[in-house]
Design an enzyme around this catalytic site. Structure first.
Site, PDB file in Angstrom:
ATOM      1  N   HIS A  76       0.819  -1.221   0.000  1.00  0.00           N
ATOM      2  CA  HIS A  76       0.000   0.000   0.000  1.00  0.00           C
ATOM      3  C   HIS A  76       0.853   1.272   0.000  1.00  0.00           C
ATOM      4  CE1 HIS A  76      -3.661  -2.200   0.438  1.00  0.00           C
ATOM      5  NE2 HIS A  76      -3.375  -2.641   1.648  1.00  0.00           N
ATOM      6  N   ASP A  91      -2.615 -10.674  -2.181  1.00  0.00           N
ATOM      7  CA  ASP A  91      -3.214 -10.129  -0.968  1.00  0.00           C
ATOM      8  C   ASP A  91      -4.698  -9.838  -1.212  1.00  0.00           C
ATOM      9  OD1 ASP A  91      -1.985  -8.595   1.711  1.00  0.00           O
ATOM     10  OD2 ASP A  91      -3.842  -7.696   1.002  1.00  0.00           O
ATOM     11  N   HIS A 149      -6.260  -7.262  -0.281  1.00  0.00           N
ATOM     12  CA  HIS A 149      -6.404  -5.828  -0.551  1.00  0.00           C
ATOM     13  C   HIS A 149      -5.647  -5.458  -1.827  1.00  0.00           C
ATOM     14  CE1 HIS A 149      -6.724  -6.221   3.914  1.00  0.00           C
ATOM     15  NE2 HIS A 149      -7.783  -5.449   3.700  1.00  0.00           N
ATOM     16  N   ASP A 166      -4.226 -12.756   3.657  1.00  0.00           N
ATOM     17  CA  ASP A 166      -5.451 -12.326   4.322  1.00  0.00           C
ATOM     18  C   ASP A 166      -6.702 -12.591   3.493  1.00  0.00           C
ATOM     19  OD1 ASP A 166      -4.413 -10.456   2.577  1.00  0.00           O
ATOM     20  OD2 ASP A 166      -4.501  -8.779   3.972  1.00  0.00           O
TER      21      ASP A 166
END
Length: 308
Positions: A127, A164, A166, A245
Site C-alpha cells: 500500500h 493479498d 487488498h 489475508d
C-alpha cells in the site's frame, strides 16, 4: 530447489500498539509453523541487511523517506501517519530491513546463489505509495526490489504477482508508467483502499473479485487472466506480494481461500518462472492477520517454492 528465508529481529521491533493486527507476533507465528512442519532446517536462513536510502529513493520521494526517518518517537510512544499506520522508535530500522531483505534476495537470486526466496519481514509494503506511507505499510518493499532489478541489475522485464486480499495500490502506482514491469493481482472489491479499478493493459491485469470469493474463483482468474498475460510478457524475474489475508479464517478480509489455494498459485507462478525467468522468484510477506492461518499458509507457499 534452493530456497532462502530472509528476516531479521529488527522486523519484530516495529509495532503500532497492542490492539493492532499488523503485529510482531505474525513473524513468530510463521517461524513456529515452519518448525512444526519440519521444513525449517531444509531452508537457507539469511539475515536481512539495512537498505540504503538511495535504494529506497528509487521508488519513494525524499519527503516520503523523511516522514519515516525524521519522526521516530521516544520509546513507548507512537507517531501517527494515518488512522491505522504509525511509527514507533524502531520503525525506521524495521522498514529498512524489510526493503533490504527484498533487495538482497533479488541480488542472490540473480547471482544464482539461490533459486528463490521468501522474505519474512514487516512492515509490509504494497500500500505504500511513492509519495507516502499508507495502510500498515511504510516503504514498498516489492516495488523497491523491482526497481533495483531493472535499474541496478539491468533486467529488461519483471513481473509482480500480488495475491493479498487488498488492492496493491502502492505497487500499481509505482509501476503505472513502467513498460518493463507487469503487475497481475486479484483483490476484494469494493474494499480497502477503495481505489479506482484501472482497466487492464498489457502491463496491468489487476482483477477485482467480490467478497465471499473462494478458491475456484481465484483459480479460474489465474488461468484465464494472469497466466496468459505472464506468458505473453515473458518476465526475466517474478516478485510476489504474498499476502495471506484472503484466507477464509482471516477476519480482515472477506474471501474464502485455504492453504491449498496458495500452494497452487505458487506452483503456477513457478512454472511461468521456469519457462521464462530461469526460475527466479522473490516473495515478500504482505498481509495475513489470523496467526494460525498465516503460519499455515506461509508453510504451503514456502513448501511450493522449495518443492518439498
Amino acid at each position: 530447489m534452493s530456497t532462502a528465508i530472509y528476516s531479521h529481529p529488527d522486523c519484530r521491533r516495529h509495532e503500532m500498539g497492542d490492539w493492532h493486527p499488523e503485529c510482531p507476533a505474525r513473524l513468530q507465528a510463521i517461524a513456529d509453523q515452519l518448525i512444526n512442519a519440519h521444513i525449517d532446517d531444509l531452508l537457507e536462513h539469511r539475515e536481512a541487511p539495512l537498505a540504503e536510502e538511495a535504494s529506497i529513493a528509487r521508488n519513494h520521494t525524499a519527503n516520503a523517506i523523511a516522514l519515516v526517518r525524521d519522526h521516530l518517537p521516544a520509546a513507548g510512544d507512537y507517531y501517527p501517519i494515518d488512522g491505522d499506520t504509525s511509527l514507533n522508535a524502531h520503525s525506521w530500522n524495521s522498514a529498512r530491513r524489510a526493503a533490504g531483505a527484498a533487495i538482497a534476495a533479488t541480488d542472490a537470486v540473480i547471482d544464482g546463489e539461490i533459486d528463490n526466496a521468501f522474505c519474512a519481514v514487516r512492515p509490509p509494503g504494497h500500500h505504500a505509495r511513492p509519495t507516502e506511507p499508507m495502510g500498515f505499510c511504510l516503504f514498498n518493499n516489492v516495488a523497491i526490489a523491482v526497481k533495483h532489478a531493472l535499474d541496478v541489475r539491468g533486467l529488461e522485464r519483471v513481473a509482480v504477482v500480488d495475491f493479498d486480499v487488498h488492492h496493491g495500490n502502492g505497487t500499481e502506482e509505482a509501476l503505472l508508467d513502467e513498460p518493463r514491469a507487469l503487475m497481475v493481482s486479484f483483490f476484494q472489491h469494493p474494499f480497502y483502499p477503495y481505489c479506482e479499478v484501472l482497466p487492464e493493459t498489457p502491463n496491468r491485469v489487476n482483477v477485482p473479485v467480490p467478497a465471499g470469493s473462494k478458491g475456484d474463483t481465484v483459480r479460474a482468474l489465474v488461468q484465464e487472466k494472469w497466466l496468459p498475460a505472464l506468458h505473453a510478457f515473458k518476465p526475466q524475474m517474478i516478485f510476489i506480494s504474498a499476502g495471506f489475508d484472503a484466507h477464509r479464517e482471516d477476519d480482515l478480509g472477506g474471501m474464502g481461500l485455504v492453504e491449498a489455494d496458495y500452494a497452487w498459485m505458487t506452483q503456477q507462478v513457478m512454472e511461468v518462472a521456469r519457462q521464462h525467468a530461469q526460475g527466479r522468484i522473490v516473495s515478500c510477506l504482505e498481509g495475513g492477520y489470523n496467526l494460525s492461518a498465516l503460519g499455515r499458509s506461509v508453510v504451503a507457499h514456502v513448501k511450493a517454492l522449495a518443492e518439498i
